[in-house]
Write a protein that holds these residues in place. Structure first.
Motif, short mmCIF file in Angstrom:
data_model
loop_
_atom_site.label_atom_id
_atom_site.label_comp_id
_atom_site.label_asym_id
_atom_site.label_seq_id
_atom_site.Cartn_x
_atom_site.Cartn_y
_atom_site.Cartn_z
N PHE A 54 0.82 -1.22 0.00
CA PHE A 54 0.00 0.00 0.00
C PHE A 54 0.86 1.27 0.00
O PHE A 54 0.55 2.23 -0.69
CB PHE A 54 -0.91 0.03 1.22
CG PHE A 54 -1.99 -1.01 1.22
CD1 PHE A 54 -2.70 -1.31 0.07
CD2 PHE A 54 -2.29 -1.71 2.38
CE1 PHE A 54 -3.70 -2.28 0.07
CE2 PHE A 54 -3.28 -2.68 2.40
CZ PHE A 54 -3.99 -2.97 1.25
N THR A 55 1.93 1.29 0.80
CA THR A 55 2.73 2.52 0.89
C THR A 55 3.26 2.90 -0.49
O THR A 55 3.11 4.06 -0.93
CB THR A 55 3.91 2.34 1.87
OG1 THR A 55 3.38 2.07 3.17
CG2 THR A 55 4.77 3.59 1.94
N GLY A 56 3.89 1.94 -1.17
CA GLY A 56 4.47 2.23 -2.47
C GLY A 56 3.41 2.63 -3.50
O GLY A 56 3.60 3.58 -4.28
N VAL A 75 9.24 -0.41 -8.21
CA VAL A 75 9.84 -1.76 -8.28
C VAL A 75 9.43 -2.55 -7.05
O VAL A 75 9.50 -2.05 -5.92
CB VAL A 75 11.39 -1.75 -8.37
CG1 VAL A 75 11.84 -1.38 -9.76
CG2 VAL A 75 12.02 -0.87 -7.34
N GLU A 76 9.00 -3.76 -7.29
CA GLU A 76 8.54 -4.64 -6.22
C GLU A 76 9.33 -5.96 -6.28
O GLU A 76 9.43 -6.57 -7.34
CB GLU A 76 7.02 -4.89 -6.38
CG GLU A 76 6.46 -6.09 -5.66
CD GLU A 76 6.79 -6.15 -4.17
OE1 GLU A 76 6.64 -5.14 -3.47
OE2 GLU A 76 7.22 -7.25 -3.70
N GLY A 77 9.87 -6.36 -5.13
CA GLY A 77 10.71 -7.56 -5.09
C GLY A 77 9.99 -8.84 -5.48
O GLY A 77 10.59 -9.74 -6.06
N ALA A 84 2.39 -7.87 3.76
CA ALA A 84 1.36 -7.46 4.72
C ALA A 84 0.10 -6.93 4.02
O ALA A 84 -1.03 -7.20 4.46
CB ALA A 84 1.92 -6.40 5.66
N SER A 85 0.30 -6.21 2.91
CA SER A 85 -0.86 -5.57 2.26
C SER A 85 -1.87 -6.59 1.73
O SER A 85 -3.05 -6.25 1.57
CB SER A 85 -0.40 -4.62 1.15
OG SER A 85 0.37 -3.57 1.71
N GLY A 86 -1.45 -7.82 1.48
CA GLY A 86 -2.39 -8.83 1.01
C GLY A 86 -2.74 -9.86 2.07
O GLY A 86 -3.38 -10.87 1.77
C1 LIG Z 1 -1.64 -10.62 9.62
C2 LIG Z 1 -1.74 -9.13 9.52
C3 LIG Z 1 -2.93 -8.50 9.83
C4 LIG Z 1 -3.04 -7.11 9.73
N1 LIG Z 1 -4.27 -6.52 9.92
C5 LIG Z 1 -4.41 -5.19 9.71
C6 LIG Z 1 -5.69 -4.59 9.73
O1 LIG Z 1 -6.73 -5.24 9.84
N2 LIG Z 1 -5.75 -3.23 9.59
C7 LIG Z 1 -4.64 -2.48 9.40
O2 LIG Z 1 -4.75 -1.26 9.30
N3 LIG Z 1 -3.41 -3.04 9.29
C8 LIG Z 1 -3.27 -4.38 9.41
N4 LIG Z 1 -2.05 -4.95 9.24
C9 LIG Z 1 -0.92 -4.10 8.86
C10 LIG Z 1 -0.96 -3.68 7.39
O3 LIG Z 1 -1.18 -4.81 6.59
C11 LIG Z 1 0.35 -2.99 7.02
O4 LIG Z 1 0.58 -1.91 7.90
C12 LIG Z 1 0.37 -2.45 5.60
O5 LIG Z 1 -0.07 -3.42 4.67
C13 LIG Z 1 1.78 -1.98 5.26
O6 LIG Z 1 1.87 -1.72 3.88
P1 LIG Z 1 3.29 -1.48 3.24
O7 LIG Z 1 3.10 -1.17 1.81
O8 LIG Z 1 4.03 -0.46 4.04
O9 LIG Z 1 4.06 -2.84 3.44
P2 LIG Z 1 4.01 -4.25 2.65
O10 LIG Z 1 2.64 -4.62 2.23
O11 LIG Z 1 4.77 -5.21 3.48
O12 LIG Z 1 4.82 -3.96 1.34
C14 LIG Z 1 6.22 -3.77 1.34
C15 LIG Z 1 6.71 -4.28 0.00
O13 LIG Z 1 8.06 -3.90 -0.19
C16 LIG Z 1 8.69 -4.91 -0.93
N5 LIG Z 1 10.13 -4.79 -0.72
C17 LIG Z 1 10.80 -4.83 0.45
N6 LIG Z 1 12.12 -4.64 0.26
C18 LIG Z 1 12.28 -4.50 -1.08
C19 LIG Z 1 13.41 -4.29 -1.91
N7 LIG Z 1 14.64 -4.18 -1.42
N8 LIG Z 1 13.22 -4.22 -3.25
C20 LIG Z 1 11.98 -4.31 -3.79
N9 LIG Z 1 10.87 -4.50 -3.05
C21 LIG Z 1 11.01 -4.59 -1.72
C22 LIG Z 1 8.12 -6.20 -0.36
O14 LIG Z 1 8.28 -7.28 -1.28
C23 LIG Z 1 6.68 -5.81 -0.11
O15 LIG Z 1 5.82 -6.16 -1.17
C24 LIG Z 1 -1.90 -6.33 9.36
C25 LIG Z 1 -0.71 -6.96 9.03
C26 LIG Z 1 -0.61 -8.34 9.11
C27 LIG Z 1 0.69 -9.00 8.74
#
Ligand SMILES: Cc1cc2nc3c(=O)[nH]c(=O)nc-3n(C[C@H](O)[C@H](O)[C@H](O)COP(=O)(O)OP(=O)(O)OC[C@H]3O[C@@H](n4cnc5c(N)ncnc54)[C@H](O)[C@@H]3O)c2cc1C
Length: 474
Positions: A54-56, A75-77, A84-86
């Motif tokens: 979600f952040t990206g 870019v996504e690894g 976490a997002s899925g």
């Molecule tokens: C089981 C579980 C339940 C949750 N329930 C809730 C909920 O109900 N409500 C809520 O608000 N939050 C919930 N959360 C938290 C929420 O899912 C996360 O805060 C949110 O999805 C974070 O999004 P993100 O994009 O920052 O991280 P992510 O979704 O983790 O995405 C980070 C991405 O970066 C990529 N990446 C990392 N390093 C590299 C690299 N060097 N090169 C390329 N790509 C890279 C990874 O492959 C990954 O796809 C939950 C989390 C979990 C695990």
């Protein structure tokens, strides 16, 4: 929980897990898009976004909405939304501070602003879904926080007045009112907040944002991990297995994975959280639990469960155990924990005994980017050319849009009302190195468990953490 739980070895409980697919239900969907090709060769762009959660995605989308001429690369690894997002519960909270209590404790002078920004952020997500016709099973059904024991209800009693101070409406319900809404014999009361929380299918949200980004001209490379980041002649250069990307600005949305900015690493630990979903309820089972308003539900214990209905009337049931593995364990074998699944199943049938015989369809885990202030923080590196946000601590489905907005503010180099907030400028306390980190987290977990078993009474360790601003009370 108050009611005598079944034992984890109860054959009825264990049988309910027999057919559970070991995968996130959200990602187990034929509608998952085919991944974009990996990057091959050297390219340039105006903004590089690393991470396709979600952040990206929010960073790329909002950057394009701000300036359509900007050349944005994501870019996504692995694949969009696989982490976490899925895998989350799909609770979209309007809170940016992991709840009002945590926010009031840490940012008392800014809470009015933060609550307003959080509301705007939630509405901004809803508006985005409409603008790009993203079908993500969005339901603005509010949140019910249930108490299983009188001490939990006593804690909840302060919430209506506290919320009212910030213009929110929270109702306090007694046992009868709560049980007439959702039929569990374990409830002794609840608070209900109709506004402020939505439910979503998180994978559909991620895939919808992906499509919106592509439609706006964002270039996306999946299965493309960035293995190194360095500055060359005033630009950033990201190295990937088959190519390089040169960009003046880089937004990092890499969450719990080891940050490409090494000094950001001590601020976050991966804490694994596990989830079950049931098969769809029959009409009779559905009637037996009430739950007509389909609220998201959390309980008021320190080790809490969260649960909700899905669009096809399954119950998603997660939380309680929060497991830290030594040395920031992120190995894929942690994605499943049968011991926790059995415990979750046991708690499920204690809460809804009328559903005995129901099977779980899916079971999975995911790593949560936990920091010591329990809500997102930001940082910059390479003279402001790189910015990162992480630390959402399990409440990032909504807050990531705001997190990404602030990333873009920071990268613009111009102050905005958001970047001036203490909330944005301050960082949490870092975690200590191993083995102190492992021991400290284990002691905290044990203490929280004891507090839940002793009417919420916090032991000297938890009281010390509270005094240091490290204590967490859900
Ligand atoms: C089981 C579980 C339940 C949750 N329930 C809730 C909920 O109900 N409500 C809520 O608000 N939050 C919930 N959360 C938290 C929420 O899912 C996360 O805060 C949110 O999805 C974070 O999004 P993100 O994009 O920052 O991280 P992510 O979704 O983790 O995405 C980070 C991405 O970066 C990529 N990446 C990392 N390093 C590299 C690299 N060097 N090169 C390329 N790509 C890279 C990874 O492959 C990954 O796809 C939950 C989390 C979990 C695990």
């Amino acid at each position: 929980m108050a009611a005598q739980p079944l034992t984890a070895t109860d054959p009825v409980v264990l049988a309910s897990l027999a057919e559970a697919t070991p995968q996130s239900i959200w990602l187990d969907d034929p509608a998952a898009p085919d991944p974009s090709p990996s990057l091959v060769g050297d390219i340039r762009c105006d903004l590089l976004v690393v991470g396709g959660g979600f952040t990206g995605l929010w960073a790329a989308l909002q950057a394009k909405e701000d300036d359509a001429s900007l050349d944005v690369v994501v870019v996504e690894g692995r694949e969009i939304g696989w982490a976490a997002s899925g895998r989350n519960g799909g609770f979209v909270s309007g809170s940016l501070t992991h709840g009002l209590l945590n926010g009031v404790e840490r940012f008392p002078d800014e809470m009015e602003t933060l609550e307003r920004l959080g509301e705007e952020n939630l509405q901004g997500i809803e508006d985005t879904l409409q603008r790009y016709a993203i079908e993500a099973e969005w339901e603005r059904s509010g949140e019910l926080t249930v108490a299983y024991e009188p001490w939990q209800l006593a804690h909840l009693e302060a919430m209506p007045e506290l919320a009212a101070r910030y213009g929110a409406k929270v109702e306090l319900w007694d046992a009868d009112r709560t049980q007439s809404e959702v039929a569990s014999p374990t409830y002794v009361g609840a608070t209900f907040e109709a506004e402020g929380t939505a439910l979503v299918n998180p994978a559909k949200l991620a895939w919808g944002l992906r499509r919106a980004c592509l439609d706006l001209g964002v270039r996306l490379f999946e299965r493309t991990p960035v293995t190194g980041l360095a500055e060359e002649s005033g630009r950033m250069v990201a190295t990937t297995p088959y190519g390089r990307i040169r960009a003046p600005k880089v937004a990092l949305g890499t969450n719990v994975f080891p940050s490409l900015v090494k000094r950001a690493r001590p601020y976050v630990v991966p804490v694994w959280d596990y989830v079950l979903t049931t098969e769809p309820l029959t009409a009779e089972q559905r009637r037996s639990i009430g739950w007509q308003q389909r609220q998201g539900i959390g309980d008021a214990a320190n080790q809490f469960h969260y649960y909700r209905l899905t669009a096809d009337d399954r119950i998603l049931w997660g939380g309680y155990d929060a497991i830290y593995y030594y040395r920031n364990g992120m190995d894929s074998r942690h994605e499943h924990r049968p011991e926790t699944y059995a415990k979750l199943a046991e708690h499920f049938f204690t809460t809804f005994p009328q559903l005995e015989g129901l099977q779980f369809s899916h079971a999975w885990g995911g790593a949560i980017d936990t920091c010591t202030r329990f809500c997102a923080f930001w940082g910059q590196a390479y003279g402001g050319k790189v910015a990162y946000v992480t630390g959402y601590t399990g409440l990032g489905v909504g807050a990531t849009r705001f997190g990404a907005r602030v990333l873009l503010d920071l990268l613009s180099g111009r102050p905005t009302p958001r970047t001036e907030l203490d909330f944005v400028r301050r960082k949490p306390l870092p975690f200590p190195p191993e083995p102190v980190k492992f021991a400290g987290i284990a002691l905290t977990r044990w203490s929280i468990d004891s507090a839940d078993r002793n009417e919420g009474r916090r032991n000297p360790w938890l009281r010390t953490l509270d005094r240091l601003g490290l204590g967490f009370d859900s």
